[in-house]
Design a protein around this motif. Structure first.
Motif, short mmCIF file in Angstrom:
data_model
loop_
_atom_site.label_atom_id
_atom_site.label_comp_id
_atom_site.label_asym_id
_atom_site.label_seq_id
_atom_site.Cartn_x
_atom_site.Cartn_y
_atom_site.Cartn_z
N VAL A 1 0.78 -1.23 -0.16
CA VAL A 1 -0.08 0.06 -0.53
C VAL A 1 0.64 1.32 0.06
O VAL A 1 1.58 1.42 1.25
CB VAL A 1 -0.83 -0.13 1.31
CG1 VAL A 1 -1.92 1.26 1.63
CG2 VAL A 1 -1.88 -1.32 1.48
N ILE B 1 -2.50 6.30 0.81
CA ILE B 1 -4.16 6.53 1.64
C ILE B 1 -4.32 8.16 1.40
O ILE B 1 -3.39 8.64 2.12
CB ILE B 1 -4.55 6.10 2.35
CG1 ILE B 1 -4.05 4.41 2.52
CG2 ILE B 1 -5.75 6.64 2.50
CD1 ILE B 1 -4.89 3.62 3.94
N VAL C 1 -6.41 4.99 -2.57
CA VAL C 1 -6.04 4.16 -2.06
C VAL C 1 -4.94 4.05 -3.37
O VAL C 1 -5.04 3.45 -4.38
CB VAL C 1 -6.11 3.02 -1.80
CG1 VAL C 1 -6.12 1.95 -0.50
CG2 VAL C 1 -7.46 3.12 -0.56
N LEU D 1 -8.97 3.74 8.88
CA LEU D 1 -7.33 4.29 8.12
C LEU D 1 -6.02 4.25 8.36
O LEU D 1 -6.96 3.94 9.43
CB LEU D 1 -7.78 5.66 7.56
CG LEU D 1 -8.93 5.88 6.40
CD1 LEU D 1 -9.21 7.23 5.49
CD2 LEU D 1 -9.66 4.72 5.67
N ASN E 1 -0.44 7.21 6.08
CA ASN E 1 0.07 7.31 5.13
C ASN E 1 2.34 6.49 6.52
O ASN E 1 3.06 6.00 5.41
CB ASN E 1 1.01 7.83 4.69
CG ASN E 1 -0.25 8.52 2.94
OD1 ASN E 1 -0.87 6.99 3.66
ND2 ASN E 1 -0.87 9.93 3.20
N LEU F 1 2.16 2.54 6.68
CA LEU F 1 1.96 1.85 5.52
C LEU F 1 2.76 1.06 5.42
O LEU F 1 2.27 -0.19 5.30
CB LEU F 1 1.35 2.77 4.10
CG LEU F 1 0.19 3.31 4.85
CD1 LEU F 1 -0.09 4.53 3.18
CD2 LEU F 1 -1.13 2.35 4.72
#
Length: 123
Positions: free
Chosen positions: A24, A27, A37, A65, A68, A71
């Motif tokens: 990922v 977001i 995303v 969420l 970031n 992630l």
């Protein structure tokens, strides 16, 4: 961007091997009801070359969420799930089969529509 229909979910997830070992990348909350995303994933349709996929999750009604900055620590060995139920989609981290169970995920978005765009791999 191309809409993801409820009838395409299983073949879409299969094409990207349920996003197992993907990454990922970001977001982004674009508005109170739209979340983007972005993931890097291997695409079986391209001989398992890496590409980026950008998802636009629209008419968001509920979400959990991850920041970031965290992630990179997300272990993607369980991949992601996309479920359509009660005229809603849920996009979530992990292996879930219902909207109710997906609410236990560290990352989930419940929305009315999902669109995606294939992009060059950003490394």
């Amino acid at each position: 961007m191309r809409p993801l229909s409820k009838n395409e979910i299983e073949s879409f997830l299969s094409r990207f091997e349920r996003f197992v070992d993907s990454e990922v990348k970001s977001i982004t909350v674009q508005s109170p009801t739209v979340i983007e995303v972005r993931l890097s994933v291997q695409d079986s349709a391209l001989g398992f070359d890496w590409i980026d996929l950008s998802f636009e999750l629209s008419n968001v009604s509920e979400a959990n969420l991850i920041d970031n900055s965290k992630l990179a620590y997300l272990d993607m060995t369980e991949g992601i799930s996309i479920v359509f139920e009660d005229n809603k989609f849920v996009f979530c981290y992990g292996d879930y089969s219902s909207i109710r169970s997906a609410k236990d995920s560290a990352l989930f978005v419940i929305c009315d529509s999902i669109k995606y765009e294939e992009l060059p791999f950003s490394g």
